[in-house]
Design a protein around this motif. Structure first.
Motif, PDB file in Angstrom:
ATOM      1  N   VAL A   1       1.301  19.277  14.585  1.00 45.76           N
ATOM      2  CA  VAL A   1       0.359  20.006  15.529  1.00 45.76           C
ATOM      3  C   VAL A   1      -0.390  18.491  15.855  1.00 45.76           C
ATOM      4  O   VAL A   1      -0.817  18.171  17.010  1.00 45.76           O
ATOM      5  CB  VAL A   1      -0.446  20.752  15.270  1.00 45.76           C
TER       6      VAL A   1
ATOM      7  N   GLU B   1       1.218  15.906  17.572  1.00 43.79           N
ATOM      8  CA  GLU B   1       1.760  16.073  18.929  1.00 43.79           C
ATOM      9  C   GLU B   1       3.246  15.663  18.907  1.00 43.79           C
ATOM     10  O   GLU B   1       3.674  15.211  19.810  1.00 43.79           O
ATOM     11  CB  GLU B   1       0.972  15.859  20.074  1.00 43.79           C
TER      12      GLU B   1
ATOM     13  N   GLY C   1       6.063  17.743  18.824  1.00 42.91           N
ATOM     14  CA  GLY C   1       6.623  18.455  19.759  1.00 42.91           C
ATOM     15  C   GLY C   1       8.183  18.338  19.451  1.00 42.91           C
ATOM     16  O   GLY C   1       8.526  18.632  18.168  1.00 42.91           O
TER      17      GLY C   1
ATOM     18  N   HIS D   1       5.342  23.764  19.370  1.00 42.27           N
ATOM     19  CA  HIS D   1       6.514  23.137  20.324  1.00 42.27           C
ATOM     20  C   HIS D   1       7.604  22.128  19.564  1.00 42.27           C
ATOM     21  O   HIS D   1       8.147  20.999  20.187  1.00 42.27           O
ATOM     22  CB  HIS D   1       5.693  22.011  21.386  1.00 42.27           C
TER      23      HIS D   1
END
Length: 289
Positions: free
Chosen positions: A19, A22, A24, A51
């Motif tokens: 997280v 990021e 993803g 994600h």
């Protein structure tokens, strides 16, 4: 091209890193909780919130990556390395970030390298929260420099290579824990007894009055000097401390260890301790042989 990563384990550390960075869809994640157990739905929800690309099977998570981070519980570190060795891509860098003994990491390195991977010992030197990607990481192993560069592309900001021998980074972490976790345990043993005896404020005030901030090199030199000179007397005194704590019913596990260690060092008969910490350590090793 952005660095893709295979992430084994999506607990606090794995999810925090993914997280914060990021990552993803660059992160191909496998966690054993995505089986058919009661934690499956919660883990799938964690994947969705971060994600990341969740995989039901380990080989799916590792199939197309050249960098793998293992972040599982300590008791699973070797088993996970053995499982990963059966499906990791040839030449992939396997960063073992688990808090385990250097012997465990060396065993894991053997299976990863036999399978054609590159094993890197990574020691996480502070809690992942709140540091997140700024948590200090020590790396050792033949591909440690390359691993550090790859980790930097994922956002890790504080990596340091400490050698090319697998086990060196984890040795630093494990041995440091003797002091850090030991002080925590001693603190509890002391404070529980002080509270039970009704003297907590006085004990803490006395500790504040006697505490002097020194570099650990100086502290270690002084402490070892005192044990070499006065260890036998201090062991006898600590026997009385054991009686005190046991009389209060608060436990004396750490203090009994102090009695043993003080006595063992005190019986070496070194005489006048050598100058400097290195000299004192050498005298202790010689006396223990």
């Amino acid at each position: 091209m952005e660095q893709e990563v295979g992430l084994i384990g999506f607990g606090e550390a794995g999810s925090t890193f993914a997280v914060a960075g990021e990552w993803g869809a660059r992160a191909h994640v496998f966690d054993r909780k995505t089986g058919n157990g009661p934690d499956r739905e919660a883990m799938l929800a964690s994947y969705k919130a971060a994600h990341v690309l969740g995989a039901r099977f380990l080989d799916d998570a590792l199939a197309s990556v050249d960098l793998i981070l293992s972040l599982v519980t300590a008791d699973q570190a070797l088993a996970v390395a053995e499982a990963a060795a059966e499906c990791l891509p040839a030449g992939a860098i396997y960063c073992d970030m688990n808090s385990v003994a250097p012997q465990t990491k060396q065993a894991a390195a053997g299976v990863i390298q036999a399978a054609g991977g590159h094993y890197v010992d990574v020691a996480v030197m502070a809690p992942v929260n709140p540091a997140r990607l700024s948590v200090p990481l020590l790396l050792s192993g033949g591909q440690a420099e390359e691993a550090a560069a790859r980790l930097a592309t994922l956002g890790f900001a504080k990596t340091r290579v400490v050698g090319d021998a697998v086990g060196r980074a984890s040795s630093i972490k494990m041995i440091r824990s003797v002091m850090v976790k030991g002080i925590e345990a001693l603190t509890v043993e002391c404070i529980l007894a002080a509270e039970a005896a009704g003297v907590r404020e006085e004990v803490l005030a006395s500790l504040d009055a006697s505490e002097k901030v020194k570099p650990w090199e100086e502290r270690a030199d002084y402490n070892l000097d005192r044990m070499l000179v006065h260890g036998l007397r201090r062991a006898a005194e600590m026997e009385e401390v054991v009686k005190t704590l046991e009389g209060l019913g608060t436990g004396a596990v750490m203090t009994r260890g102090t009695v043993e260690r003080q006595g063992a060092i005190g019986t070496l008969g070194v005489g006048t301790p050598p100058e400097g910490l290195s000299g004192k350590i050498a005298a202790v090793f010689a006396g223990l042989q």
